[in-house]
Design a protein around this motif. Structure first.
Motif, PDB file in Angstrom:
ATOM      1  N   LEU A 138       0.830  -1.207   0.000  1.00 22.85           N
ATOM      2  CA  LEU A 138       0.000   0.000   0.000  1.00 22.85           C
ATOM      3  C   LEU A 138       0.865   1.258   0.000  1.00 22.85           C
ATOM      4  O   LEU A 138       0.569   2.223  -0.718  1.00 22.85           O
ATOM      5  N   ARG A 139       1.942   1.260   0.773  1.00 23.19           N
ATOM      6  CA  ARG A 139       2.827   2.433   0.794  1.00 23.19           C
ATOM      7  C   ARG A 139       3.514   2.629  -0.558  1.00 23.19           C
ATOM      8  O   ARG A 139       3.638   3.753  -1.039  1.00 23.19           O
ATOM      9  N   GLN A 140       3.919   1.530  -1.191  1.00 21.13           N
ATOM     10  CA  GLN A 140       4.528   1.631  -2.527  1.00 21.13           C
ATOM     11  C   GLN A 140       3.506   2.130  -3.545  1.00 21.13           C
ATOM     12  O   GLN A 140       3.825   2.993  -4.372  1.00 21.13           O
ATOM     13  N   ASP A 141       2.297   1.597  -3.488  1.00 15.75           N
ATOM     14  CA  ASP A 141       1.235   2.034  -4.402  1.00 15.75           C
ATOM     15  C   ASP A 141       0.932   3.515  -4.200  1.00 15.75           C
ATOM     16  O   ASP A 141       0.697   4.253  -5.153  1.00 15.75           O
ATOM     17  N   ARG A 142       0.945   3.943  -2.939  1.00 10.06           N
ATOM     18  CA  ARG A 142       0.660   5.346  -2.635  1.00 10.06           C
ATOM     19  C   ARG A 142       1.743   6.253  -3.219  1.00 10.06           C
ATOM     20  O   ARG A 142       1.440   7.278  -3.838  1.00 10.06           O
ATOM     21  N   GLU A 143       2.995   5.885  -3.035  1.00  7.30           N
ATOM     22  CA  GLU A 143       4.088   6.695  -3.578  1.00  7.30           C
ATOM     23  C   GLU A 143       4.033   6.742  -5.104  1.00  7.30           C
ATOM     24  O   GLU A 143       4.248   7.797  -5.710  1.00  7.30           O
ATOM     25  N   ALA A 144       3.736   5.605  -5.731  1.00  3.40           N
ATOM     26  CA  ALA A 144       3.636   5.564  -7.191  1.00  3.40           C
ATOM     27  C   ALA A 144       2.479   6.437  -7.678  1.00  3.40           C
ATOM     28  O   ALA A 144       2.614   7.171  -8.668  1.00  3.40           O
ATOM     29  N   MET A 145       1.347   6.384  -6.984  1.00  7.69           N
ATOM     30  CA  MET A 145       0.193   7.189  -7.387  1.00  7.69           C
ATOM     31  C   MET A 145       0.469   8.677  -7.172  1.00  7.69           C
ATOM     32  O   MET A 145       0.097   9.512  -7.993  1.00  7.69           O
ATOM     33  N   LEU A 146       1.133   9.011  -6.071  1.00 11.00           N
ATOM     34  CA  LEU A 146       1.496  10.414  -5.842  1.00 11.00           C
ATOM     35  C   LEU A 146       2.423  10.920  -6.939  1.00 11.00           C
ATOM     36  O   LEU A 146       2.272  12.057  -7.410  1.00 11.00           O
ATOM     37  N   ALA A 147       3.360  10.091  -7.372  1.00 10.37           N
ATOM     38  CA  ALA A 147       4.257  10.480  -8.457  1.00 10.37           C
ATOM     39  C   ALA A 147       3.477  10.714  -9.749  1.00 10.37           C
ATOM     40  O   ALA A 147       3.745  11.665 -10.498  1.00 10.37           O
ATOM     41  N   THR A 148       2.486   9.874  -9.996  1.00  9.34           N
ATOM     42  CA  THR A 148       1.648  10.028 -11.183  1.00  9.34           C
ATOM     43  C   THR A 148       0.852  11.324 -11.119  1.00  9.34           C
ATOM     44  O   THR A 148       0.776  12.074 -12.094  1.00  9.34           O
ATOM     45  N   VAL A 149       0.266  11.593  -9.962  1.00 15.88           N
ATOM     46  CA  VAL A 149      -0.517  12.823  -9.790  1.00 15.88           C
ATOM     47  C   VAL A 149       0.388  14.044  -9.934  1.00 15.88           C
ATOM     48  O   VAL A 149       0.032  15.021 -10.602  1.00 15.88           O
ATOM     49  N   ARG A 150       1.555  13.983  -9.336  1.00 22.19           N
ATOM     50  CA  ARG A 150       2.489  15.114  -9.439  1.00 22.19           C
ATOM     51  C   ARG A 150       2.899  15.352 -10.886  1.00 22.19           C
ATOM     52  O   ARG A 150       3.000  16.496 -11.324  1.00 22.19           O
ATOM     53  N   ALA A 151       3.143  14.288 -11.621  1.00 17.60           N
ATOM     54  CA  ALA A 151       3.522  14.432 -13.026  1.00 17.60           C
ATOM     55  C   ALA A 151       2.382  15.049 -13.838  1.00 17.60           C
ATOM     56  O   ALA A 151       2.617  15.861 -14.734  1.00 17.60           O
TER      57      ALA A 151
END
Length: 132
Positions: free
Chosen positions: A16-29
């Protein structure tokens, strides 16, 4: 006894923490400025000097929907992390029964058991039943 094993707790928590970081990176991009310092979701971000206005509007509309979807996924991930930290993870939020480990591993953000999810889909007419 907790609904999930300590090993599953650690595995799901890490995922879940990895998924959250990946999703945050996507949103930031998606929301960061591109070469013209315009975020992909901003109005007119897909319009060049010779572009077709309806196409640009469609692309911007699609970007907005993707951003909304990503925001919803982040909310689901955060809610699952909260349930994991509070000890409520792996318990159906509808009926209170334990959610099978296989279901939790397949979809770590899941909140309901299969029976309750089927009932929800039946009531809302959102299930994946026959399409023809």
């Amino acid at each position: 006894m907790p609904p999930i094993s300590p090993e599953l707790h650690d595995q799901i928590g890490q995922r879940l923490r990895q998924d959250r970081e990946a999703m945050l990176a996507t949103v930031r991009a998606r929301t960061a400025g591109d070469t013209d310092d315009r975020p992909a979701i901003s109005p007119m971000a897909h319009m060049g000097s010779n572009d077709d206005a309806p196409t640009g509007e469609m692309l911007s509309h699609n970007e907005e929907h993707l951003a909304e979807h990503e925001t919803n996924l982040l909310h689901d991930i955060d809610a699952a992390i909260g349930r994991l930290e509070s000890g409520g993870y792996g318990v159906c939020t509808s009926c209170g029964r334990d959610i099978p480990e296989a279901r939790l591993l397949a979809t770590p953000t899941v909140q309901t058991c299969i029976q309750c999810q089927e009932q929800i889909e039946k009531e809302q007419g959102t299930g994946r039943g026959p399409t023809m």
